[in-house]
Design an enzyme around this catalytic site. Sequence first.
Site: not given
Ligand SMILES: Cc1ncc(C[n+]2csc(CCOP(=O)(O)OP(=O)(O)O)c2C)c(N)n1
Length: 672
Positions: A412, A263, A28, A474
Amino acid sequence: MMKNLDDLCITTIRMLVADGVEKANSGHPGMPMGAAPMAYVLWTRFLRHNPHNPKWLDRDRFVLSAGHGSMLLYSLLHLTGYDLSMDALKNFRQWGSKTPGHPEHDLACGIETTTGPLGQGFANGVGMAVSEAYLASRFNRPDHTIVDHYTFAIVSDGDLMEGVSHEAASLAGHLGLGKLIYLYDDNRISIEGSTDLAFTENRTARFAAYGWQVQQVKDGNDLAAIEQAITSAKAESDRPSLIAVRTHIGYGSPNKQDTAGVHGEPLGAEEIQLTKQNLEWPPEPAFLIPDEVLDNFRQSVEKGKTLESEWQQRFTAYEAAHPELAMEWRRWMEGEMPKDWEERILVFPADAKGMATRAASGNVLNAVAAHLPNLIGGSADLAPSNKTLIKGENSFQARGYGGRNLHFGVREHAMGSIMNGMALHGGLIPYGGTFLVFSDYMRPAIRLAALMQLKVIYVFTHDSIGLGEDGPTHQPIEHLSALRAIPNLTVIRPCDANETAIAWQHALRSQNGPFALVLSRQGLPTLDRTEFAPATGLLKGAYVLRDTEKKDPDLILIATGSEVSLAVEAFSKLREKSVAVRVVSMPSWELFEMQPEEYRRQVLPADVKARIAIEAGCPQGWHRYVGERGAVIGIEHFGASAPYKLIYKNFGLTVDRVVETANRMLGIGLGD
Ligand SMILES: Cc1ncc(C[n+]2csc(CCOP(=O)(O)OP(=O)(O)O)c2C)c(N)n1
């Protein structure tokens, strides 16, 4: 023309990231390219760290919550002189390298926590700040400040979208954690495109409403503005700070900047060259670090040594003034337990009426708490049910960080991640309670605790249909199996008060964790240990609780928790019919699996095929212990709302059913 050294340093980070992702052909690049300036300012002008001793106890903590931008962290660690080589950067995402796809907790090279699942790092940082505040309150003395550091994080759109960050931000605001400073990489792009697709609330207003100090930096390349904002954040001691820095994902890439395309994919050979050209960077070699850039970053090494030695001097003075406190501080930070604490572990007298294991847990916790002042925790608003309150101790609140009773609120998920941050910080043993059924709400954090092997203790009460009237919402069914499926997590479901005491003892004296203590709401008899085997058998995961007088058993009954009582009663009934029965209490599969094969075969001899496992939960996995010819008496559907004894009866978790099953099984066995 490069304008100045700062620009050179920032472009170095941007290009190391782009080259690393390109070489790995995955990763990334976008977020780090946008966030490089804020990271540069933070790491070179603010972060108090010592690259040659990443374990310096009073270092500032840094969390890259947007773990997918891992090359940013790896570049900073390499550049500032941590034990993370250029080869490691070049081996990004490769087998056995120190630079996995997402940062994995590795303090030896400066990685404070494992991040990647978005939102977790955000909440971990809150836990680190909680630990700092508690330790500062316990150990600092007028004129002697030995605990005094900040927790910084870079958080992203994804972090702020995830629910866990909302929970953690709300609690951090309530607690007024003034030494928590988050830089928000406000690049407005995530995987599917613009954040306008799904994330349009006023983020800064939200954080202001949580009680955070909020600042905005309109230009993510404006170093002076970033510096100014961090300075103001540090000056704010009563509120956590969020600095929203407007950045551009993939900054510098002529065709990909501000697009989702940068990204999570390499720029590509051509675009990398165009980017280098655009940023006035030599096309070759890849992974270029100009000498003056390295010199500049590596000043962190000398600065770090000085910072630590200044702290060391302060500590020496503290030690002279408060030798006992200093010793205690060291013990806590090294995870050493005080002498004789284990003598405080309660032994409960035999009692047919007995008590709920949650009640026993509360008693044990309170018995040891006075001797383990670094044991700190609470519940997600269920302390009276979970029995997690340490009596006579204060609450941890903004007006008093010395309190040991944490109130996580009905949060939680954040509780789990905050506990992780607390454990990662060092010095404290966190515990947290909720109903077992809501372990689902904190599962992502439990998984990360397990991945990092953190010493945290979950107090999961109301562990089955035995909770009765609250009904199927529960009543946990699949939860024990689901927790047992998590590697490294030790799940313990004690059968009575004394097994509960030993379970706590085991969790507390272990170096690594995590541990899930699974406890009943309903009363359970406290077994007479002169008649039954000692509860210390729990340490082996499974043990022969009661055995036949005959040489070999005809049948083995295996049970956990509340169902051990059923097995014990069935034992007596079957004995009346001259069936030679062995009862095995099996509170923990994981502990049993750690025993030598010889022991495991002694408890469950291979030639005894007639085996019945009894557990008020999903039978999944039990065939491993009962074998093909064995039976599992469990529950394969949701629960019901009624007095618990009736539910047990109607669901067939009864002594009669155990006896019938045994008869049938042995009948078949005899006919063979
Ligand atoms: C809990 C979770 N859900 C999904 C992902 C997959 N994921 C990795 S980066 C991303 C998008 C994140 O966007 P952003 O935080 O804006 O990062 P940027 O595009 O700026 O690198 C996703 C959905 C993850 N790493 N963690």
